[in-house]
Design a protein around this motif. Structure first.
Motif, PDB file in Angstrom:
ATOM      1  N   GLN B  11       8.114 -13.013  15.858  1.00  0.00           N
ATOM      2  CA  GLN B  11       7.374 -11.865  15.839  1.00  0.00           C
ATOM      3  C   GLN B  11       8.010 -10.525  15.658  1.00  0.00           C
ATOM      4  OE1 GLN B  11       5.228 -12.227  19.786  1.00  0.00           O
ATOM      5  NE2 GLN B  11       3.560 -13.552  18.795  1.00  0.00           N
ATOM      6  N   ILE B  12       9.090 -10.438  16.393  1.00  0.00           N
ATOM      7  CA  ILE B  12       9.959  -9.543  16.187  1.00  0.00           C
ATOM      8  C   ILE B  12      10.330  -9.387  14.883  1.00  0.00           C
ATOM      9  CG2 ILE B  12      12.252  -8.366  17.121  1.00  0.00           C
ATOM     10  CD1 ILE B  12      11.874  -9.735  19.678  1.00  0.00           C
ATOM     11  N   PHE B  13      10.995 -10.515  14.218  1.00  0.00           N
ATOM     12  CA  PHE B  13      11.518 -10.377  12.927  1.00  0.00           C
ATOM     13  C   PHE B  13      10.614 -10.067  11.955  1.00  0.00           C
ATOM     14  CE2 PHE B  13      15.147 -12.308  15.006  1.00  0.00           C
ATOM     15  CZ  PHE B  13      16.469 -11.650  14.421  1.00  0.00           C
ATOM     16  N   LEU B  14       9.381 -10.727  12.078  1.00  0.00           N
ATOM     17  CA  LEU B  14       8.403 -10.333  10.970  1.00  0.00           C
ATOM     18  C   LEU B  14       7.810  -8.865  11.037  1.00  0.00           C
ATOM     19  CD1 LEU B  14       6.260 -13.718  10.941  1.00  0.00           C
ATOM     20  CD2 LEU B  14       8.221 -12.882   9.391  1.00  0.00           C
ATOM     21  N   ILE B  15       7.896  -8.249  12.134  1.00  0.00           N
ATOM     22  CA  ILE B  15       7.285  -6.962  12.351  1.00  0.00           C
ATOM     23  C   ILE B  15       8.634  -5.966  11.664  1.00  0.00           C
ATOM     24  CG2 ILE B  15       7.118  -5.089  14.041  1.00  0.00           C
ATOM     25  CD1 ILE B  15       5.809  -7.119  15.917  1.00  0.00           C
ATOM     26  N   THR B  16       9.690  -6.408  11.960  1.00  0.00           N
ATOM     27  CA  THR B  16      11.024  -5.738  11.287  1.00  0.00           C
ATOM     28  C   THR B  16      10.865  -5.896   9.854  1.00  0.00           C
ATOM     29  OG1 THR B  16      11.922  -6.298  13.334  1.00  0.00           O
ATOM     30  CG2 THR B  16      13.457  -5.469  11.541  1.00  0.00           C
ATOM     31  N   LEU B  17      10.574  -6.950   9.225  1.00  0.00           N
ATOM     32  CA  LEU B  17      10.302  -6.973   7.797  1.00  0.00           C
ATOM     33  C   LEU B  17       9.304  -6.176   7.340  1.00  0.00           C
ATOM     34  CD1 LEU B  17      11.334  -8.616   5.226  1.00  0.00           C
ATOM     35  CD2 LEU B  17       9.570 -10.305   5.904  1.00  0.00           C
ATOM     36  N   ILE B  21       9.993  -3.123   4.699  1.00  0.00           N
ATOM     37  CA  ILE B  21       9.071  -3.128   3.453  1.00  0.00           C
ATOM     38  C   ILE B  21       8.456  -1.848   3.171  1.00  0.00           C
ATOM     39  CG2 ILE B  21       7.280  -4.241   2.093  1.00  0.00           C
ATOM     40  CD1 ILE B  21       9.028  -6.879   2.439  1.00  0.00           C
ATOM     41  N   PHE B  22       7.532  -1.559   4.236  1.00  0.00           N
ATOM     42  CA  PHE B  22       6.666  -0.626   3.949  1.00  0.00           C
ATOM     43  C   PHE B  22       7.341   1.184   4.138  1.00  0.00           C
ATOM     44  CE2 PHE B  22       3.498  -3.562   5.361  1.00  0.00           C
ATOM     45  CZ  PHE B  22       2.235  -3.504   4.222  1.00  0.00           C
ATOM     46  N   LYS B  25       9.292   2.979   0.235  1.00  0.00           N
ATOM     47  CA  LYS B  25       8.893   4.145  -0.547  1.00  0.00           C
ATOM     48  C   LYS B  25       9.046   5.682   0.023  1.00  0.00           C
ATOM     49  CE  LYS B  25       6.007   2.371  -4.207  1.00  0.00           C
ATOM     50  NZ  LYS B  25       4.799   2.438  -4.680  1.00  0.00           N
ATOM     51  N   PRO B  26       8.657   5.674   1.374  1.00  0.00           N
ATOM     52  CA  PRO B  26       8.858   7.098   1.951  1.00  0.00           C
ATOM     53  C   PRO B  26      10.301   7.420   2.139  1.00  0.00           C
ATOM     54  CG  PRO B  26       7.296   5.645   3.459  1.00  0.00           C
ATOM     55  CD  PRO B  26       7.751   4.733   2.140  1.00  0.00           C
ATOM     56  N   LEU B  27      10.982   6.248   2.334  1.00  0.00           N
ATOM     57  CA  LEU B  27      12.504   6.637   2.772  1.00  0.00           C
ATOM     58  C   LEU B  27      13.118   7.248   1.316  1.00  0.00           C
ATOM     59  CD1 LEU B  27      13.767   3.923   5.103  1.00  0.00           C
ATOM     60  CD2 LEU B  27      13.736   6.250   5.541  1.00  0.00           C
ATOM     61  N   PHE B  28      12.768   6.447   0.363  1.00  0.00           N
ATOM     62  CA  PHE B  28      13.136   6.915  -1.035  1.00  0.00           C
ATOM     63  C   PHE B  28      12.699   8.499  -1.528  1.00  0.00           C
ATOM     64  CE2 PHE B  28      13.012   6.782  -5.927  1.00  0.00           C
ATOM     65  CZ  PHE B  28      14.234   6.922  -6.229  1.00  0.00           C
ATOM     66  N   SER B  29      11.396   8.718  -1.184  1.00  0.00           N
ATOM     67  CA  SER B  29      10.943  10.008  -1.317  1.00  0.00           C
ATOM     68  C   SER B  29      11.652  11.096  -0.665  1.00  0.00           C
ATOM     69  CB  SER B  29       9.514  10.100  -1.074  1.00  0.00           C
ATOM     70  OG  SER B  29       8.571   9.134  -1.351  1.00  0.00           O
ATOM     71  N   LEU B  30      11.824  10.733   0.622  1.00  0.00           N
ATOM     72  CA  LEU B  30      12.359  11.464   1.709  1.00  0.00           C
ATOM     73  C   LEU B  30      13.952  11.729   1.105  1.00  0.00           C
ATOM     74  CD1 LEU B  30      11.051  10.723   4.968  1.00  0.00           C
ATOM     75  CD2 LEU B  30      10.962  12.824   4.047  1.00  0.00           C
ATOM     76  N   VAL B  38      13.156   0.301  -4.500  1.00  0.00           N
ATOM     77  CA  VAL B  38      12.533  -0.892  -4.819  1.00  0.00           C
ATOM     78  C   VAL B  38      11.258  -0.628  -5.829  1.00  0.00           C
ATOM     79  CG1 VAL B  38      11.488  -2.969  -3.945  1.00  0.00           C
ATOM     80  CG2 VAL B  38      13.245  -1.772  -2.677  1.00  0.00           C
ATOM     81  N   LEU B  39      11.523  -1.297  -6.994  1.00  0.00           N
ATOM     82  CA  LEU B  39      10.556  -0.930  -8.186  1.00  0.00           C
ATOM     83  C   LEU B  39       9.402  -1.719  -8.144  1.00  0.00           C
ATOM     84  CD1 LEU B  39      13.411  -0.503 -10.667  1.00  0.00           C
ATOM     85  CD2 LEU B  39      12.166   1.368  -9.420  1.00  0.00           C
ATOM     86  N   ASP B  40       9.325  -3.075  -8.132  1.00  0.00           N
ATOM     87  CA  ASP B  40       8.158  -3.789  -8.345  1.00  0.00           C
ATOM     88  C   ASP B  40       8.048  -5.108  -7.344  1.00  0.00           C
ATOM     89  OD1 ASP B  40       9.960  -6.110  -9.093  1.00  0.00           O
ATOM     90  OD2 ASP B  40       9.908  -5.249 -11.423  1.00  0.00           O
ATOM     91  N   VAL B  41       6.904  -5.871  -7.457  1.00  0.00           N
ATOM     92  CA  VAL B  41       6.726  -6.952  -6.617  1.00  0.00           C
ATOM     93  C   VAL B  41       7.864  -8.041  -6.557  1.00  0.00           C
ATOM     94  CG1 VAL B  41       5.009  -8.847  -6.131  1.00  0.00           C
ATOM     95  CG2 VAL B  41       4.228  -6.507  -7.052  1.00  0.00           C
ATOM     96  N   SER B  42       8.394  -8.456  -7.519  1.00  0.00           N
ATOM     97  CA  SER B  42       9.235  -9.288  -7.635  1.00  0.00           C
ATOM     98  C   SER B  42      10.672  -8.780  -6.672  1.00  0.00           C
ATOM     99  CB  SER B  42       9.808  -9.436  -8.981  1.00  0.00           C
ATOM    100  OG  SER B  42      10.470  -8.567  -9.487  1.00  0.00           O
ATOM    101  N   GLU B  43      10.779  -7.541  -6.652  1.00  0.00           N
ATOM    102  CA  GLU B  43      11.922  -7.100  -5.757  1.00  0.00           C
ATOM    103  C   GLU B  43      11.451  -7.213  -4.262  1.00  0.00           C
ATOM    104  OE1 GLU B  43      14.768  -3.969  -7.995  1.00  0.00           O
ATOM    105  OE2 GLU B  43      12.604  -3.426  -7.961  1.00  0.00           O
ATOM    106  N   TYR B  44      10.427  -6.762  -4.091  1.00  0.00           N
ATOM    107  CA  TYR B  44       9.673  -7.199  -2.578  1.00  0.00           C
ATOM    108  C   TYR B  44       9.836  -8.481  -2.289  1.00  0.00           C
ATOM    109  CZ  TYR B  44       8.192  -2.083  -2.271  1.00  0.00           C
ATOM    110  OH  TYR B  44       7.907  -0.687  -2.084  1.00  0.00           O
TER     111      TYR B  44
END
Lengths: 169, 147
Positions: B11-17, B21-22, B25-30, B38-44
């Motif tokens: 549970q801990i690791f899946l929450i971290t993942l 992942i979420f 995008k905000p981190l890149f914008s900030l 990260v650009l597309d689905v394949s990279e995620y």
């Protein structure tokens, strides 16, 4: 686009190749033994992963190759443990005994089918054959420091991860 | 320590993942730092496979460390007696069903693979599924019962 997904899935395909090679080599060349079949199949899967990654990569070749080989190695390590679980895990053997019984087993019935005597006999034979321990005049002695060193490393890892030396502490 | 440690770890690791992942995008914008671009689905998907493969390797190592291996118990007990050696009678007295078998049956109950009905241990659905996986795999491999 499809190539991109091939790169992502290369370690998973590598693992599938590893599993297939291991089963085929163990079934058809039994003289090589289980451990060697695992190592040989791991190497086959490793090169398959590298080939699939290199063949499909368009950019960042080295970085993607390293990542994919790390993923493949982690998956290969899990497969090794999966085989090991089937081979030596007491929980899996107990599950299997209960499954085979059809109607469940009491603790005494479990112990009739699988017990400490059987567990220790198998492992003692292995340890004596591998010259890790010796048996003289009704006593057991440590014969080689290798297994003892491994046991101490495991105790150290238990201390780091669980904060205790043994599950009975 | 939680009773079902592997489940909690998962549970801990899946929450971290998911959080990781979420937050790309905000981190890149900030920050504008390239590593978060990260650009597309394949990279995620690639990041997820990388993370999950390492998570599985960690979990499998953790569960191997959790329980005392019989060989480890045997070697440490023999080593504990030093040059005097461990007498076979004493060996059989120390390393018995209470140490090697009963705790593992207890683990199966805690992990909900087995339940107790009266005095009989029976498999849960999860236990049946796991047993079948190993039975089928070992049949394909042409190996015996193991253990």
């Amino acid at each position: 686009m499809l190539r991109q997904y091939f790169i992502v899935l290369a370690p998973v395909i590598g693992l599938a190749i590893n599993v297939a090679s291991q089963i085929i080599s163990f079934r058809f060349f039994q003289h090589i033994g289980l451990l060697k079949s695992i190592f040989a199949a791991f190497i086959v899967g490793f090169f398959a992963t590298a080939f699939l990654t290199l063949y499909n990569s368009l950019s960042d070749l080295t970085a993607i190759l390293i990542v994919n080989l790390i993923i493949y190695s982690a998956l290969g390590y899990c497969y090794f443990h999966f085989i090991n679980l089937g081979e030596t895990a007491r929980r899996i053997r107990i599950l299997r005994e209960i499954y085979d019984s059809g109607s469940g087993l009491s603790m005494n019935e479990i112990l009739e089918r699988y017990n400490a005597k059987e567990i220790t006999e198998k492992r003692l034979n292995r340890l004596i054959n591998n010259k890790q321990i010796t048996y003289k005049n009704g006593k057991y002695f440590i014969a080689s420091p290798v297994m003892l060193a491994m046991a101490r490393i495991m105790v150290f890892m238990k201390l780091v991860l669980l904060g205790k030396r043994s599950e009975f502490e | 320590m939680p009773k079902r440690q592997t489940k909690v770890l998962l549970q801990i690791f899946l929450i971290t993942l998911s959080a990781g992942i979420f937050s790309f995008k905000p981190l890149f914008s900030l920050t504008g730092i390239n590593i978060f671009a990260v650009l597309d689905v394949s990279e995620y998907l690639h990041i997820s496979i990388f993370f999950i493969s390492l998570l599985l390797a960690y979990m499998i190592t953790y569960s191997a460390i959790e329980a005392d291996s019989p060989s480890l118990v045997m070697v440490l007990n023999i080593a504990g007696t030093g040059p005097a050696g461990l007498d076979k009678v004493e060996f059989d007295r120390i390393i018995n069903d209470d140490v090697l078998v009963k705790p593992r049956v207890h683990d199966l109950v805690i992990d909900k693979m087995v339940y107790l009905e009266g005095d009989r241990y029976r498999l849960t659905r999860k236990g049946v599924l796991l047993s079948r996986i190993f039975i089928i795999y070992r049949k394909i491999l042409g190996a015996g019962k193991g253990g």
